[in-house]
Write a protein that holds these residues in place. Structure first.
Motif, PDB file in Angstrom:
ATOM      1  N   THR A 109      36.124  37.605  35.400  1.00 29.58           N
ATOM      2  CA  THR A 109      37.261  38.515  35.328  1.00 29.58           C
ATOM      3  C   THR A 109      38.516  37.839  35.863  1.00 29.58           C
ATOM      4  O   THR A 109      38.460  37.038  36.804  1.00 29.58           O
ATOM      5  CB  THR A 109      37.004  39.802  36.130  1.00 29.58           C
ATOM      6  N   GLY A 110      39.629  38.148  35.267  1.00 32.42           N
ATOM      7  CA  GLY A 110      40.943  37.710  35.746  1.00 32.42           C
ATOM      8  C   GLY A 110      41.849  38.921  35.869  1.00 32.42           C
ATOM      9  O   GLY A 110      41.881  39.764  34.973  1.00 32.42           O
ATOM     10  N   THR A 111      42.564  39.038  36.985  1.00 35.35           N
ATOM     11  CA  THR A 111      43.375  40.227  37.222  1.00 35.35           C
ATOM     12  C   THR A 111      44.788  39.837  37.648  1.00 35.35           C
ATOM     13  O   THR A 111      45.023  38.745  38.191  1.00 35.35           O
ATOM     14  CB  THR A 111      42.754  41.115  38.317  1.00 35.35           C
ATOM     15  N   GLN A 134      40.857  36.097  40.396  1.00 41.13           N
ATOM     16  CA  GLN A 134      39.842  35.571  39.471  1.00 41.13           C
ATOM     17  C   GLN A 134      38.507  35.650  40.184  1.00 41.13           C
ATOM     18  O   GLN A 134      38.401  35.311  41.362  1.00 41.13           O
ATOM     19  CB  GLN A 134      40.162  34.138  39.058  1.00 41.13           C
TER      20      GLN A 134
END
Length: 493
Positions: A109-111, A134
């Motif tokens: 996931t990347g935020t 991340q």
């Protein structure tokens, strides 16, 4: 991804012994009612050389080149078979889907967050802030009670049943083609007989007209001769309807439109071959429909284990490793790294209104139903063998008697014709003799067609050369898996 190797090692050592437990009954093939021998096989003439197995291309025992060519087109062209092949591949992928449940699930996931703290809130940096993140997460549910393994077992049984069903459909399609082909050739033989009869009746009509011209016979004799001639012509034409339908059916069986196939009339110069018939106990190994029914029992048995495992608690393990930073340029640095072990959850259902109990009973009921279906399939298989053995034996006896009747009818017709030309009998006697001769010859042709059809059905009843060794193994039922199958990409060849 465990951040602490020692902790990961401890977790694996704890969970691996638990995964060895598999609840639910282990599969045992149920017994079926089997006779020691086929009742109708007494006096049956086996094939030469004495063999208890048919060849893979069983239709070649009829020694008909046209039939051989048609049968070769069934595989790969018959759309029902193509559909069944796709359904078998679907069943294989269901096995692969169940196998995937044994492995952990990893997510990346990347935020990005841009926010401002509320007024009066104590924060290190006031105003608008950015937060980049991340993370890699791993989640795994250990198969403590064998739920996944029982589901794999069930899907494998269903895939094997699908493969056996595919073979049963292939055999059925091949047998239907051969049966339709021999019916078509029987109609060709009947038409040839009627055409010969029309020729003979035309000569008789000519003789009668000549006798009427000289005043030897009455006009009624001429009218009767004409009626008999036109009736035979009408019967010959009427056979075309049935022949067209059979030709169209053969075209569809080989994956063609009726317009793409034309079979020229040909004589029926065949005799039913000897069909090797094995012992009743071996029939269970040689009929794909029986194998399919038995594999469905194995799948249903495994589903009992799946339903029973639902009573037990489930364990979920998870771990996360990632980075967080207010700026993107220093996101992947050790100072911005964080990790989390968990959540680890143990869940046990305390009350569900009896849903799990009902599902467990449903699984048992489904198993009982599949056992009954299997035993009924076995009984039907025995019935089909007995039916066609009896048919061939009785039709053979009838043919021998019918051949004598044909010879006698031909002899009686010749004598009556001579008497009519000599003026000692009326034309009604000739008509009676002609009708008897034609009827007996038609019966003889139909008997030959019935014997060939019964031979085809007996081949189908004994499995058509199939045996259980052609059933896919557990590994084969799962299909082939390439490394690209593990990618999260829809790569389809």
């Amino acid at each position: 991804m465990f951040p602490n190797p020692r902790l990961a090692h401890s977790v694996l050592l704890f969970t691996l012994p638990l995964t060895a437990c598999t609840v639910g009954p282990d599969y045992v093939r149920p017994q079926a009612n089997i006779s020691n021998e086929f009742k109708e096989a007494q006096g049956w003439k086996p094939a030469q050389p004495r063999d208890t197995a048919l060849p893979g291309k069983w239709w070649e025992i009829f020694n008909d080149p046209i039939l051989n060519g048609l049968e070769e087109q069934v595989l790969g062209a018959n759309q029902s078979i193509v559909q069944a092949e796709a359904q078998y591949r679907q069943a294989q992928h269901l096995v692969q889907s169940a196998q995937s449940s044994l492995l952990p699930v990893a997510t990346l996931t990347g935020t990005f967050n841009r926010f401002k703290a509320a007024t009066g809130q104590s924060v290190a940096v006031s105003g608008v802030r950015n937060l980049f993140g991340q993370a890699v997460g791993v989640a795994w549910e250990p198969d403590l009670w064998g739920t996944v393994r029982r589901q794999i077992e069930a899907n494998t049984g269903n895939a094997q049943a699908s493969a056996a069903t595919l073979h049963a459909l292939i055999l059925s399609s091949q047998a239907s083609l051969a049966d339709n082909y021999f019916q078509l050739r029987t109609l060709d033989a009947q038409k040839a007989l009627l055409d010969e009869t029309v020729t003979a009746y035309s000569k008789t009509l000519e003789i009668t007209q000549n006798r009427y011209a000289v005043g030897v016979v009455a006009k009624a004799d001429v009218v009767q001769a004409e009626t008999q001639l036109e009736t035979a012509r009408a019967q010959s034409i009427d056979l075309g309807v049935q022949r067209a339908k059979l030709e169209h059916a053969i075209a569809v069986l080989i994956g063609k439109t009726p317009a793409e196939l034309a079979l020229a009339p040909a004589p029926l110069n065949l005799q039913p071959p000897g069909i090797p018939v094995s012992l009743p106990s071996e029939l269970l190994e040689r009929r794909p429909d029986i194998a399919a029914a038995e594999r469905k029992i194995a799948a249903a048995n495994a589903q009992i284990g799946v339903a029973k495992a639902a009573y037990y608690p489930t364990l979920n393990l998870a771990t996360t490793n990632g980075f967080q930073s207010p700026t993107a340029d220093n996101l992947f640095t050790m100072a911005r790294r964080y990790w989390a072990l968990g959540p680890a959850g143990l869940a046990l259902t305390l009350f569900d209104g009896g849903a799990k109990n009902a599902q467990y009973k449903q699984a048992i009921d489904a198993y009982d139903a599949s056992v009954a279906g299997y035993r009924q399939t076995v009984l039907t298989g025995f019935q089909e063998v007995e039916d066609n053995l009896a048919a061939l034996r009785i039709l053979d006896e009838e043919t021998q008697v019918q051949d004598k009747a044909v010879a006698a009818a031909k002899h009686a017709l010749a004598l009556t014709n001579n008497q009519y030309q000599a003026g000692t009998v009326s034309y009604l006697n000739v008509m009676t003799a002609q009708t008897a001769a034609l009827s007996n010859q038609q019966t003889a042709v139909q008997l030959l067609g019935q014997r060939l059809s019964a031979s085809v059905q007996l081949v189908k009843a004994v499995g058509g050369g199939w045996n259980e060794t052609l059933l896919p193994s557990e590994d084969q039922a799962a299909g082939e898996r390439k490394w690209t199958d593990y990618l999260i990409l829809p790569l389809v060849e």
